[in-house]
Design a protein around this motif. Sequence first.
Motif, PDB file in Angstrom:
ATOM      1  N   LEU A  97      43.059  37.527  45.635  1.00 30.66           N
ATOM      2  CA  LEU A  97      41.802  38.247  45.849  1.00 30.66           C
ATOM      3  C   LEU A  97      41.776  38.916  47.218  1.00 30.66           C
ATOM      4  CD1 LEU A  97      38.887  36.123  44.361  1.00 30.66           C
ATOM      5  CD2 LEU A  97      39.199  38.584  44.110  1.00 30.66           C
ATOM      6  N   GLN A  98      42.208  38.188  48.232  1.00 31.68           N
ATOM      7  CA  GLN A  98      42.205  38.733  49.577  1.00 31.68           C
ATOM      8  C   GLN A  98      43.164  39.905  49.701  1.00 31.68           C
ATOM      9  OE1 GLN A  98      40.041  37.714  52.144  1.00 31.68           O
ATOM     10  NE2 GLN A  98      40.797  39.710  52.820  1.00 31.68           N
ATOM     11  N   VAL A 145      36.050  34.169  37.481  1.00 33.81           N
ATOM     12  CA  VAL A 145      36.903  32.985  37.549  1.00 33.81           C
ATOM     13  C   VAL A 145      36.033  31.764  37.280  1.00 33.81           C
ATOM     14  CG1 VAL A 145      38.381  31.576  39.037  1.00 33.81           C
ATOM     15  CG2 VAL A 145      38.447  34.072  39.210  1.00 33.81           C
ATOM     16  N   ASP A 146      36.498  30.890  36.389  1.00 28.65           N
ATOM     17  CA  ASP A 146      35.770  29.673  36.092  1.00 28.65           C
ATOM     18  C   ASP A 146      35.594  28.834  37.366  1.00 28.65           C
ATOM     19  OD1 ASP A 146      34.697  27.705  34.068  1.00 28.65           O
ATOM     20  OD2 ASP A 146      36.310  26.503  34.931  1.00 28.65           O
ATOM     21  N   LYS A 163      34.035  37.376  40.832  1.00 30.66           N
ATOM     22  CA  LYS A 163      33.732  38.010  39.555  1.00 30.66           C
ATOM     23  C   LYS A 163      33.758  39.526  39.727  1.00 30.66           C
ATOM     24  CE  LYS A 163      28.724  37.740  40.325  1.00 30.66           C
ATOM     25  NZ  LYS A 163      27.432  37.221  39.788  1.00 30.66           N
ATOM     26  N   GLY A 164      33.846  40.214  38.625  1.00 28.70           N
ATOM     27  CA  GLY A 164      33.886  41.671  38.684  1.00 28.70           C
ATOM     28  C   GLY A 164      33.358  42.282  37.400  1.00 28.70           C
ATOM     29  N   THR A 165      33.094  43.571  37.447  1.00 31.83           N
ATOM     30  CA  THR A 165      32.581  44.295  36.291  1.00 31.83           C
ATOM     31  C   THR A 165      33.540  45.427  35.921  1.00 31.83           C
ATOM     32  OG1 THR A 165      30.298  43.843  36.946  1.00 31.83           O
ATOM     33  CG2 THR A 165      30.646  45.624  35.357  1.00 31.83           C
ATOM     34  N   PHE A 166      33.859  45.512  34.641  1.00 34.23           N
ATOM     35  CA  PHE A 166      34.666  46.609  34.123  1.00 34.23           C
ATOM     36  C   PHE A 166      33.696  47.737  33.791  1.00 34.23           C
ATOM     37  CE2 PHE A 166      37.059  48.677  30.589  1.00 34.23           C
ATOM     38  CZ  PHE A 166      38.229  48.967  31.276  1.00 34.23           C
ATOM     39  N   GLU A 209      34.467  46.956  39.597  1.00 34.06           N
ATOM     40  CA  GLU A 209      33.703  46.541  40.761  1.00 34.06           C
ATOM     41  C   GLU A 209      33.887  45.039  40.934  1.00 34.06           C
ATOM     42  OE1 GLU A 209      29.129  46.332  40.962  1.00 34.06           O
ATOM     43  OE2 GLU A 209      29.621  48.340  41.711  1.00 34.06           O
ATOM     44  N   VAL A 210      34.213  44.597  42.134  1.00 36.20           N
ATOM     45  CA  VAL A 210      34.552  43.194  42.356  1.00 36.20           C
ATOM     46  C   VAL A 210      33.673  42.577  43.439  1.00 36.20           C
ATOM     47  CG1 VAL A 210      36.393  41.581  43.007  1.00 36.20           C
ATOM     48  CG2 VAL A 210      36.947  43.619  41.657  1.00 36.20           C
ATOM     49  N   ASP A 211      33.188  41.386  43.140  1.00 31.01           N
ATOM     50  CA  ASP A 211      32.458  40.558  44.109  1.00 31.01           C
ATOM     51  C   ASP A 211      33.402  39.431  44.523  1.00 31.01           C
ATOM     52  OD1 ASP A 211      30.840  38.871  45.546  1.00 31.01           O
ATOM     53  OD2 ASP A 211      29.484  38.388  43.877  1.00 31.01           O
ATOM     54  N   ILE A 212      34.008  39.564  45.703  1.00 30.58           N
ATOM     55  CA  ILE A 212      35.028  38.604  46.130  1.00 30.58           C
ATOM     56  C   ILE A 212      34.436  37.209  46.299  1.00 30.58           C
ATOM     57  CG2 ILE A 212      36.682  38.029  47.938  1.00 30.58           C
ATOM     58  CD1 ILE A 212      36.954  40.928  48.550  1.00 30.58           C
ATOM     59  N   LYS A 213      33.296  37.107  46.967  1.00 32.35           N
ATOM     60  CA  LYS A 213      32.692  35.799  47.209  1.00 32.35           C
ATOM     61  C   LYS A 213      32.310  35.120  45.895  1.00 32.35           C
ATOM     62  CE  LYS A 213      30.890  36.813  51.835  1.00 32.35           C
ATOM     63  NZ  LYS A 213      29.668  36.885  52.684  1.00 32.35           N
TER      64      LYS A 213
END
Length: 223
Positions: free
Chosen positions: A176-177, A162-163, A196-199, A189-193
């Motif tokens: 997100l929550q 997310v920008d 961002k995430g990885t496909f 894989e997602v980094d909530i804080k």
Amino acid sequence: MGVDHLKNVVFKENPLARYLESKCKLCRREGEKLFLKGEKCFTDKCAIDRRNYPPGQHGQKKSRISDYGVQLREKQKIRRIYGIFEKQFRIIYKNADRQRGVTGDNLLQQLESRLDNVVYLMGFGSSRAESRQIIRHNSILVNGSRVNIPSYIVEPGDTIAVDQKSSDQLRIKASLQAADNRGYPSWIEVDIKGMKGTFKNKPDRSDLPSTINESLVVELYSK
């Protein structure tokens, strides 16, 4: 746009072709949840939990459907799940048919690899429709570069974020929550804080819902 592998077909949407009635009617028409209304679909307010029959005055009447009708309904269901117009869907199918491997599997992998779908699965949008809106509003980065095309195909290893200017949006935080509470598919894989995430990889057929019968779509378009 600054992304090296932006080799996608850019689809121009016709605003007059958009479905303007209640999205819950689409779920009732297909007889199952298509998850078109965000968090409402996960509550007891979901229309299909209350009225599990097609809309309209003849909705509760059972009628026999031909083989063609079954194939058509499955195609419509898949289109509605991913929010794809008919012309777009045909192009995606043709691309899947030209690829090596099983056409049906290729079709689903292409649909799952669309940026709007990946953004939804990562929880940046509460639905695929909202995810498309967020993308068009220049709120999503792919590998650090801004991408505002919902049909952009994400490749394994790509990072979606997310920008920073959009990171304070309440709808993104809420989505997100909610997604974190439900859990994420194994191929992302997602980094909530970090928002961002990885496909990580394209999903195998066994990873996707068994309620989808893509072979019926292949039969329909093979005629």
